[in-house]
Design a protein around this motif. Sequence first.
Motif, short mmCIF file in Angstrom:
data_model
loop_
_atom_site.label_atom_id
_atom_site.label_comp_id
_atom_site.label_asym_id
_atom_site.label_seq_id
_atom_site.Cartn_x
_atom_site.Cartn_y
_atom_site.Cartn_z
N ILE A 1 -9.98 14.52 -56.82
CA ILE A 1 -11.11 15.45 -56.87
C ILE A 1 -12.42 14.66 -57.02
N GLN A 2 -13.52 15.35 -56.69
CA GLN A 2 -14.82 14.66 -56.74
C GLN A 2 -15.18 14.30 -58.18
N LYS A 3 -15.64 13.08 -58.37
CA LYS A 3 -15.95 12.59 -59.72
C LYS A 3 -17.14 13.32 -60.32
N GLY B 1 -20.48 15.90 -58.85
CA GLY B 1 -21.21 16.46 -57.72
C GLY B 1 -20.94 17.94 -57.61
N ARG B 2 -21.27 18.49 -56.46
CA ARG B 2 -21.22 19.94 -56.29
C ARG B 2 -19.81 20.53 -56.26
N LEU B 3 -18.79 19.67 -56.07
CA LEU B 3 -17.42 20.20 -56.03
C LEU B 3 -16.71 20.07 -57.38
N LEU C 1 -12.98 10.64 -57.56
CA LEU C 1 -13.51 9.80 -56.47
C LEU C 1 -14.79 10.39 -55.88
N ARG C 2 -15.45 9.62 -55.01
CA ARG C 2 -16.54 10.18 -54.20
C ARG C 2 -15.91 11.08 -53.15
N ASP C 3 -16.56 12.19 -52.86
CA ASP C 3 -15.94 13.16 -51.94
C ASP C 3 -15.63 12.55 -50.57
N ASP C 4 -16.51 11.64 -50.11
CA ASP C 4 -16.32 11.05 -48.77
C ASP C 4 -15.02 10.24 -48.66
N ASP C 5 -14.53 9.74 -49.79
CA ASP C 5 -13.31 8.91 -49.77
C ASP C 5 -12.04 9.75 -49.82
N GLU D 1 -15.12 21.30 -46.18
CA GLU D 1 -14.68 21.22 -44.78
C GLU D 1 -15.62 20.36 -43.94
N ASN D 2 -16.91 20.34 -44.30
CA ASN D 2 -17.86 19.50 -43.57
C ASN D 2 -17.46 18.03 -43.64
N VAL D 3 -17.11 17.57 -44.84
CA VAL D 3 -16.71 16.17 -45.02
C VAL D 3 -15.35 15.91 -44.36
N VAL E 1 -27.03 23.28 -45.49
CA VAL E 1 -27.95 24.28 -46.03
C VAL E 1 -27.15 25.22 -46.92
N SER E 2 -27.76 25.57 -48.05
CA SER E 2 -27.13 26.59 -48.87
C SER E 2 -28.13 27.72 -49.08
N SER E 3 -29.12 27.56 -49.95
CA SER E 3 -30.12 28.64 -50.10
C SER E 3 -31.19 28.57 -49.02
N GLY E 4 -31.41 27.40 -48.46
CA GLY E 4 -32.47 27.21 -47.46
C GLY E 4 -33.77 26.71 -48.07
N SER E 5 -33.83 26.58 -49.40
CA SER E 5 -35.11 26.22 -50.01
C SER E 5 -35.51 24.77 -49.74
N THR E 6 -34.54 23.89 -49.56
CA THR E 6 -34.87 22.49 -49.25
C THR E 6 -35.56 22.38 -47.89
N LEU E 7 -35.04 23.13 -46.91
CA LEU E 7 -35.68 23.14 -45.59
C LEU E 7 -37.11 23.65 -45.71
O1 PRT Z 1 -21.28 11.33 -54.79
P1 PRT Z 1 -20.48 12.03 -53.76
O2 PRT Z 1 -20.42 11.32 -52.43
O3 PRT Z 1 -19.11 12.43 -54.28
O4 PRT Z 1 -21.21 13.45 -53.53
P2 PRT Z 1 -22.27 13.90 -52.41
O5 PRT Z 1 -23.63 13.68 -52.95
O6 PRT Z 1 -21.92 13.37 -51.08
O7 PRT Z 1 -21.95 15.47 -52.29
P3 PRT Z 1 -22.47 16.72 -53.13
O8 PRT Z 1 -21.89 16.70 -54.50
O9 PRT Z 1 -23.95 16.88 -53.00
O10 PRT Z 1 -21.80 17.88 -52.26
C1 PRT Z 1 -20.43 18.00 -52.15
C2 PRT Z 1 -20.11 19.12 -51.18
O11 PRT Z 1 -20.67 20.36 -51.66
C3 PRT Z 1 -20.72 18.99 -49.79
O12 PRT Z 1 -19.98 18.12 -48.95
C4 PRT Z 1 -20.65 20.43 -49.30
O13 PRT Z 1 -19.36 20.73 -48.82
C5 PRT Z 1 -20.88 21.25 -50.57
N1 PRT Z 1 -22.24 21.82 -50.69
C6 PRT Z 1 -22.48 23.12 -50.98
C7 PRT Z 1 -23.43 21.21 -50.55
C8 PRT Z 1 -24.42 22.17 -50.77
N2 PRT Z 1 -23.80 23.34 -51.05
C9 PRT Z 1 -25.83 21.77 -50.70
N3 PRT Z 1 -26.69 22.62 -50.88
N4 PRT Z 1 -23.75 19.92 -50.27
C10 PRT Z 1 -25.05 19.56 -50.22
N5 PRT Z 1 -26.08 20.41 -50.41
C11 PRT Z 1 -27.46 19.81 -50.32
C12 PRT Z 1 -27.94 19.64 -48.88
O14 PRT Z 1 -27.58 18.37 -48.39
C13 PRT Z 1 -29.45 19.75 -48.98
O15 PRT Z 1 -30.06 18.53 -49.34
O16 PRT Z 1 -28.42 20.61 -50.94
C14 PRT Z 1 -29.61 20.70 -50.14
C15 PRT Z 1 -29.78 22.08 -49.54
O17 PRT Z 1 -29.61 23.05 -50.47
P4 PRT Z 1 -30.50 24.38 -50.37
O18 PRT Z 1 -29.88 25.30 -51.38
O19 PRT Z 1 -31.89 23.98 -50.70
O20 PRT Z 1 -30.37 24.92 -48.95
#
Ligand code: PRT
Length: 215
Positions: free
Chosen positions: A11-13, A15-17, A53-57, A74-76, A162-168
Amino acid sequence: MNKEGNIRIAIQKSGRLSEDSIALFKECGIKLEMGKGRLKSESSNFQAEFLFLRDDDIPGYVEDGVADLGIVGENVLVESEKDVIVSKKLGFSKCRLSIAIPREDPFEGPADLDGKSIATSYPKILGQYLSENNIEAQIHEISGSVEIAPSIGLADAVCDIVSSGSTLLSNGLKEVQKIFKSEAVLIANNNLSDHKKALLDKILFRINAVQKAQD
Ligand code: PRT
Ligand code: ZN
């Protein structure tokens, strides 16, 4: 302990998961301890051990059998092109991969992306979308801070999570095409032993019960 030992779950060490992954096993009655800086931990009440671990691994470790199971977006997973089994969609960490362009730029449809350059950390998923839609665009692979690419002249568009869209929004971008939907999934190695398959079945049974109770 059974001579065939624990099922290993990646599992991810952090982060968002992480939080939802840990909560899922707790709700399934599987205890896991996460000490600070700890990379491995054995459950005290289920034949499982966890790797942090890091999710990418995670897809690669599960494909290689270093871990038997893993939780990843699923994206990764799709971007990794690793050969594993998706055992269960988990319903959390939902997001989408979208193409976005500067707010003031016109957009009529995908054909407007022809000849443009698009910055992304997901070149394979984007490449697939472009070829399916007969769009000839240039992919700029970058590993982070994708959203600033247009404002610094690195690319005409971005393709990012994108999740909420606020970053865009705060980077002066607008979402013009949703190309991929993602949520967390439980993945499994292709060649689990019968013993580990039985442990996976137990875990899936419990996850289903938890999901039913939440409905
Ligand atoms: O360190 P590690 O490599 O383990 O973690 P990471 O930084 O690569 O991943 P992490 O923890 O950010 O995200 C893990 C997974 O969560 C992602 O691969 C997605 O499947 C899922 N996830 C869900 C998201 C988001 N929501 C999300 N909002 N991953 C990233 N974001 C980022 C996005 O990249 C953008 O910068 O949040 C920003 C956009 O968010 P909004 O809400 O502003 O649209
Ligand atoms: Zn990552």
